[in-house]
Design an enzyme around this catalytic site. Structure first.
Site, mmCIF file in Angstrom:
data_model
loop_
_atom_site.group_PDB
_atom_site.id
_atom_site.type_symbol
_atom_site.label_atom_id
_atom_site.label_comp_id
_atom_site.label_asym_id
_atom_site.label_seq_id
_atom_site.Cartn_x
_atom_site.Cartn_y
_atom_site.Cartn_z
ATOM 1 N N PRO A 77 -1.600 -7.095 7.260
ATOM 2 C CA PRO A 77 -1.006 -6.946 5.923
ATOM 3 C C PRO A 77 -1.016 -5.469 5.522
ATOM 4 O O PRO A 77 -2.013 -4.775 5.717
ATOM 5 C CB PRO A 77 -1.931 -7.763 5.015
ATOM 6 C CG PRO A 77 -2.700 -8.658 5.933
ATOM 7 C CD PRO A 77 -2.831 -7.913 7.221
ATOM 8 N N PHE A 78 0.087 -5.001 4.979
ATOM 9 C CA PHE A 78 0.262 -3.570 4.703
ATOM 10 C C PHE A 78 0.807 -3.394 3.290
ATOM 11 O O PHE A 78 1.903 -3.842 2.973
ATOM 12 C CB PHE A 78 1.248 -3.007 5.725
ATOM 13 C CG PHE A 78 1.235 -1.513 5.885
ATOM 14 C CD1 PHE A 78 0.646 -0.928 6.991
ATOM 15 C CD2 PHE A 78 1.828 -0.694 4.940
ATOM 16 C CE1 PHE A 78 0.653 0.446 7.157
ATOM 17 C CE2 PHE A 78 1.832 0.688 5.093
ATOM 18 C CZ PHE A 78 1.247 1.260 6.210
ATOM 19 N N GLY A 79 0.004 -2.786 2.412
ATOM 20 C CA GLY A 79 0.444 -2.532 1.043
ATOM 21 C C GLY A 79 0.996 -1.114 0.953
ATOM 22 O O GLY A 79 2.106 -0.831 1.385
ATOM 23 N N GLY A 82 -7.388 -8.744 4.082
ATOM 24 C CA GLY A 82 -6.328 -9.348 4.890
ATOM 25 C C GLY A 82 -6.813 -10.293 5.971
ATOM 26 O O GLY A 82 -6.025 -10.763 6.795
ATOM 27 N N ILE A 141 -2.390 -11.810 0.356
ATOM 28 C CA ILE A 141 -2.248 -11.970 -1.097
ATOM 29 C C ILE A 141 -0.778 -11.730 -1.431
ATOM 30 O O ILE A 141 -0.220 -10.682 -1.080
ATOM 31 C CB ILE A 141 -3.149 -10.963 -1.843
ATOM 32 C CG1 ILE A 141 -4.625 -11.219 -1.500
ATOM 33 C CG2 ILE A 141 -2.920 -11.037 -3.351
ATOM 34 C CD1 ILE A 141 -5.569 -10.104 -1.932
ATOM 35 N N TYR A 186 -19.881 9.924 -4.423
ATOM 36 C CA TYR A 186 -18.684 10.194 -3.626
ATOM 37 C C TYR A 186 -18.851 11.584 -3.017
ATOM 38 O O TYR A 186 -18.974 12.574 -3.747
ATOM 39 C CB TYR A 186 -17.464 10.137 -4.539
ATOM 40 C CG TYR A 186 -16.137 10.255 -3.851
ATOM 41 C CD1 TYR A 186 -15.399 9.128 -3.514
ATOM 42 C CD2 TYR A 186 -15.586 11.506 -3.559
ATOM 43 C CE1 TYR A 186 -14.161 9.231 -2.904
ATOM 44 C CE2 TYR A 186 -14.344 11.613 -2.946
ATOM 45 C CZ TYR A 186 -13.650 10.469 -2.629
ATOM 46 O OH TYR A 186 -12.413 10.576 -2.031
HETATM 47 C C1 LIG Z 1 -6.306 10.197 -0.860
HETATM 48 C C2 LIG Z 1 -6.894 8.840 -1.105
HETATM 49 C C3 LIG Z 1 -7.620 8.599 -2.256
HETATM 50 C C4 LIG Z 1 -8.179 7.336 -2.479
HETATM 51 N N1 LIG Z 1 -8.842 7.118 -3.657
HETATM 52 C C5 LIG Z 1 -9.336 5.886 -3.912
HETATM 53 C C6 LIG Z 1 -9.976 5.613 -5.164
HETATM 54 O O1 LIG Z 1 -10.068 6.467 -6.044
HETATM 55 N N2 LIG Z 1 -10.456 4.360 -5.372
HETATM 56 C C7 LIG Z 1 -10.305 3.383 -4.436
HETATM 57 O O2 LIG Z 1 -10.723 2.257 -4.688
HETATM 58 N N3 LIG Z 1 -9.736 3.632 -3.234
HETATM 59 C C8 LIG Z 1 -9.236 4.839 -2.956
HETATM 60 N N4 LIG Z 1 -8.619 5.080 -1.758
HETATM 61 C C9 LIG Z 1 -8.562 4.015 -0.753
HETATM 62 C C10 LIG Z 1 -7.308 3.124 -0.854
HETATM 63 O O3 LIG Z 1 -6.329 3.723 -1.627
HETATM 64 C C11 LIG Z 1 -7.657 1.802 -1.467
HETATM 65 O O4 LIG Z 1 -8.434 1.096 -0.519
HETATM 66 C C12 LIG Z 1 -6.480 0.920 -1.910
HETATM 67 O O5 LIG Z 1 -7.026 -0.169 -2.589
HETATM 68 C C13 LIG Z 1 -5.614 0.423 -0.813
HETATM 69 O O6 LIG Z 1 -4.388 -0.051 -1.356
HETATM 70 P P1 LIG Z 1 -3.101 -0.106 -0.441
HETATM 71 O O7 LIG Z 1 -2.056 -0.855 -1.158
HETATM 72 O O8 LIG Z 1 -2.731 1.230 0.055
HETATM 73 O O9 LIG Z 1 -3.657 -1.003 0.754
HETATM 74 P P2 LIG Z 1 -3.529 -0.798 2.352
HETATM 75 O O10 LIG Z 1 -4.057 0.533 2.687
HETATM 76 O O11 LIG Z 1 -2.108 -1.073 2.694
HETATM 77 O O12 LIG Z 1 -4.454 -1.926 2.830
HETATM 78 C C14 LIG Z 1 -5.844 -1.874 2.635
HETATM 79 C C15 LIG Z 1 -6.474 -3.142 3.237
HETATM 80 O O13 LIG Z 1 -6.069 -4.277 2.481
HETATM 81 C C16 LIG Z 1 -5.273 -5.150 3.268
HETATM 82 N N5 LIG Z 1 -4.161 -5.561 2.419
HETATM 83 C C17 LIG Z 1 -3.266 -4.777 1.789
HETATM 84 N N6 LIG Z 1 -2.430 -5.522 1.053
HETATM 85 C C18 LIG Z 1 -2.816 -6.809 1.218
HETATM 86 C C19 LIG Z 1 -2.350 -8.052 0.738
HETATM 87 N N7 LIG Z 1 -1.303 -8.143 -0.103
HETATM 88 N N8 LIG Z 1 -2.982 -9.175 1.142
HETATM 89 C C20 LIG Z 1 -4.028 -9.119 1.959
HETATM 90 N N9 LIG Z 1 -4.505 -7.971 2.457
HETATM 91 C C21 LIG Z 1 -3.912 -6.831 2.091
HETATM 92 C C22 LIG Z 1 -4.849 -4.346 4.478
HETATM 93 O O14 LIG Z 1 -4.635 -5.163 5.601
HETATM 94 C C23 LIG Z 1 -6.037 -3.422 4.654
HETATM 95 O O15 LIG Z 1 -7.082 -4.066 5.310
HETATM 96 C C24 LIG Z 1 -8.040 6.325 -1.506
HETATM 97 C C25 LIG Z 1 -7.291 6.580 -0.360
HETATM 98 C C26 LIG Z 1 -6.719 7.821 -0.162
HETATM 99 C C27 LIG Z 1 -5.899 8.070 1.068
#
Ligand SMILES: Cc1cc2nc3c(=O)[nH]c(=O)nc-3n(C[C@H](O)[C@H](O)[C@H](O)COP(=O)(O)OP(=O)(O)OC[C@H]3O[C@@H](n4cnc5c(N)ncnc54)[C@H](O)[C@@H]3O)c2cc1C
Length: 544
Positions: free
Chosen positions: A136-138, A270, A275, A466
């Site tokens: 799964p990729f958000g 995932g 979701i 952090y």
């Molecule tokens: C520069 C940077 C700053 C960041 N700052 C923060 C921060 O301040 N706070 C924080 O909490 N995190 C932070 N993160 C981490 C990241 O952004 C979070 O983990 C965020 O929640 C991931 O969302 P996404 O949609 O990009 O998920 P993805 O990166 O696409 O996926 C994350 C995980 O969730 C799974 N997933 C995604 N969508 C679904 C779905 N619909 N159903 C089931 N599984 C799914 C994926 O398979 C993967 O395992 C940061 C990352 C970066 C690169």
């Protein structure tokens, strides 16, 4: 199809934006300071062009491709090289290193873009019956390998991209609830809610790219967590597509009907299902906001101030304490630490080790905001007030970190972050242990690391830490350099705090999960997975 222009651009996976470092080129003074402080000799290491990256042929069996095309339409099953590259990996330091030629990319065999929750369910069921792995990729912003296209023992692996699930399904302003499809990116969610005078209030640093489904799947925490809570506090309900069918959870604000099964979806990364919809608690958008900066003498004194605020229930919506190292880096790189006069000014006020404290307050009315501010300030003892300008400077740059990381990586720096949390009584020990582990493991060959730390999520009982580490990259073994530091820091965390406060487990933290939740905890997670995903196709190689 409402996919942003750069959505499948592989260069986005090499950095925060396609233009990458151009958005945040390092000023000359910052470059000079980094060289003197860390031993950096700048080198040019930009993101490799498409053609420079090895991409294996897709091994997705033709009959499976045909089934998937029947479900979502042939135009939404992408197997071209660039499309698969565009969905290879997340945005961890190692992911970005690989985009600069240091190692191999796990490239998916196809990218599938379903258009609604029913199509997601059909794709999941089809992949399960053919033994094809699903990632799964958000927003793909995972920094722990959560979206790595690992095939494991499956015949092929596809990325299930939720970009087309981009709708606000419903709003209930009376109950303060909103239902979103899982692929909605955070700024779009805020825009859609603003039309109703509402806000979600979830602003992680990855805000610009991450999705609501991703936030739920990783137990994300935003910069305004002191005011709005962590993402799991906002989740009222979920809809999950599992190989066993559609599963909807959450029917009332509270329930005694057994364990809260919504929590199986929240943080499941995932592994238990995809979701497809999230019901979130929303709040009236604030009309007034004010951010101010303060300087406290040393991290320990600052942590005491924040503990006092948390335990009295008077934290600002944003409350963020940088240790002296982070304060120095932030002010130097932004050009704000220009003169010795600033340090002289603080020394004259009894501040030997400046620790920057930023506090932001919100309110529906000015009076409400100011009342909150007064309640906080009554407990901010011994701090030098820097005023609104310092607070606003932080707010202005609150999402610039990822761009700065691009710029630093381009000149040969290793820039890595890690986060943990613990109880107040152990916070100082945890900070010291992680700092010492990182400094020890990264000081070598004339390289002098900077280890900086802040508190940005505080609770009555404790807080998160952090860490940001800056050190010149080891050109002969950049991945090994990272791995040794990651292991040292993770070992230091064990027994003192959690392996992750908000980045989730993914691949990088999986070896440490058992020591946190116990072997029984791992068995329970495996049993749940076996029940929901008997053929084990969902996100192979992550969490457990
Ligand atoms: C520069 C940077 C700053 C960041 N700052 C923060 C921060 O301040 N706070 C924080 O909490 N995190 C932070 N993160 C981490 C990241 O952004 C979070 O983990 C965020 O929640 C991931 O969302 P996404 O949609 O990009 O998920 P993805 O990166 O696409 O996926 C994350 C995980 O969730 C799974 N997933 C995604 N969508 C679904 C779905 N619909 N159903 C089931 N599984 C799914 C994926 O398979 C993967 O395992 C940061 C990352 C970066 C690169």
């Amino acid at each position: 199809m409402n996919v942003p222009v750069d959505h499948l651009d592989h260069r986005v996976r090499g950095g925060w934006t396609p233009s990458g470092a151009a958005d945040a080129a390092l000023p000359a003074h910052a470059s000079r300071w980094l060289s003197a402080r860390t031993g950096l000799t700048p080198v040019d290491t930009p993101v490799a062009p498409d053609s420079g990256l090895p991409v294996p042929e897709s091994v997705l069996p033709a009959p499976v491709r045909a089934v998937l095309a029947d479900i979502v339409g042939a135009e939404h099953v992408l197997v071209e090289r660039e499309d698969r590259l565009g969905r290879s990996g997340g945005l961890s330091y190692v992911d970005l290193l690989v985009r600069r030629g240091a190692g191999e990319l796990p490239v998916p065999d196809a990218v599938v873009l379903p258009g609604d929750p029913d199509q997601v369910r059909a794709v999941v069921e089809a992949c399960a019956s053919h033994g094809v792995g699903i990632v799964p990729f958000g927003g793909g912003t995972s920094v722990v390998g959560g979206v790595s296209a690992l095939r494991g023992d499956k015949v092929a692996v596809v990325v299930l991209d939720l970009a087309r699930l981009d709708k606000l399904v419903s709003v209930d302003p009376v109950s303060r609830l909103a239902v979103f499809q899982a692929g909605v990116v955070a700024p779009d969610a805020e825009r859609m809610l603003a039309a109703h005078g509402l806000t979600l209030g979830h602003f992680p640093q990855s805000y610009e790219r991450a999705t609501l489904g991703g936030f739920a799947a990783t137990r994300s925490s935003g910069q305004a967590s002191a005011g709005y809570g962590r993402f799991e506090d906002m989740v009222e309900g979920v809809r999950l597509a599992t190989p066993r069918g559609d599963w909807r959870l959450g029917v009332s604000p509270a329930s005694a009907a057994g364990p809260d099964l919504r929590q199986l979806a929240v943080g499941s990364e995932g592994l238990f299902g995809v979701i497809t919809e999230v019901t979130v608690r929303v709040r009236p958008a604030p009309a007034w906001e004010r951010y101010e900066g303060f300087v406290v003498d040393g991290f320990a004194a600052g942590a005491e101030v924040v503990r006092g605020l948390a335990q009295a229930g008077v934290l600002g919506t944003v409350t963020r304490l940088s240790d002296p190292q982070e304060t120095e880096v932030a002010l130097t790189l932004s050009g704000g630490w220009k003169t010795a006069a600033v340090k002289g000014y603080l020394r004259a006020r009894g501040i030997a080790e400046p620790s920057l404290l930023v506090i932001g307050w919100e309110g529906a009315t000015r009076e409400e905001m100011l009342t909150r501010r007064r309640a906080t300030l009554r407990l901010v003892d011994g701090a030098v007030r820097l005023g609104v300008r310092a607070g606003e400077t932080w707010r202005h740059g609150r999402f610039s970190g990822p761009r700065q990381r691009d710029a630093l990586m381009d000149v040969g720096m290793c820039v890595e972050t890690l986060e943990t949390a613990t109880y107040w009584s152990k916070l100082g020990d945890l900070r010291e242990a992680v700092r010492e582990a990182l400094l020890r493991s990264l000081t070598a060959g004339g390289r002098r690391p900077i280890v900086a730390c802040h508190i940005s999520h505080s609770y009555e009982t404790g807080a998160s830490l952090y860490f940001t580490t800056l050190v010149p990259r080891d050109p002969s073994d950049p991945v090994g350099q990272w791995r040794r530091a990651k292991e040292a820091a993770s070992e230091a965390i064990m027994g003192l705090g959690t392996i992750t406060h908000h980045h989730a487990v993914g691949v990088d933290h999986a070896p440490y999960l058992a020591s946190e939740i116990g072997p029984l905890g791992v068995d329970v997670l495996r049993a749940i997975k076996a029940e929901l995903d008997p053929s084990g196709v969902l996100n192979p190689g992550k969490l457990v």
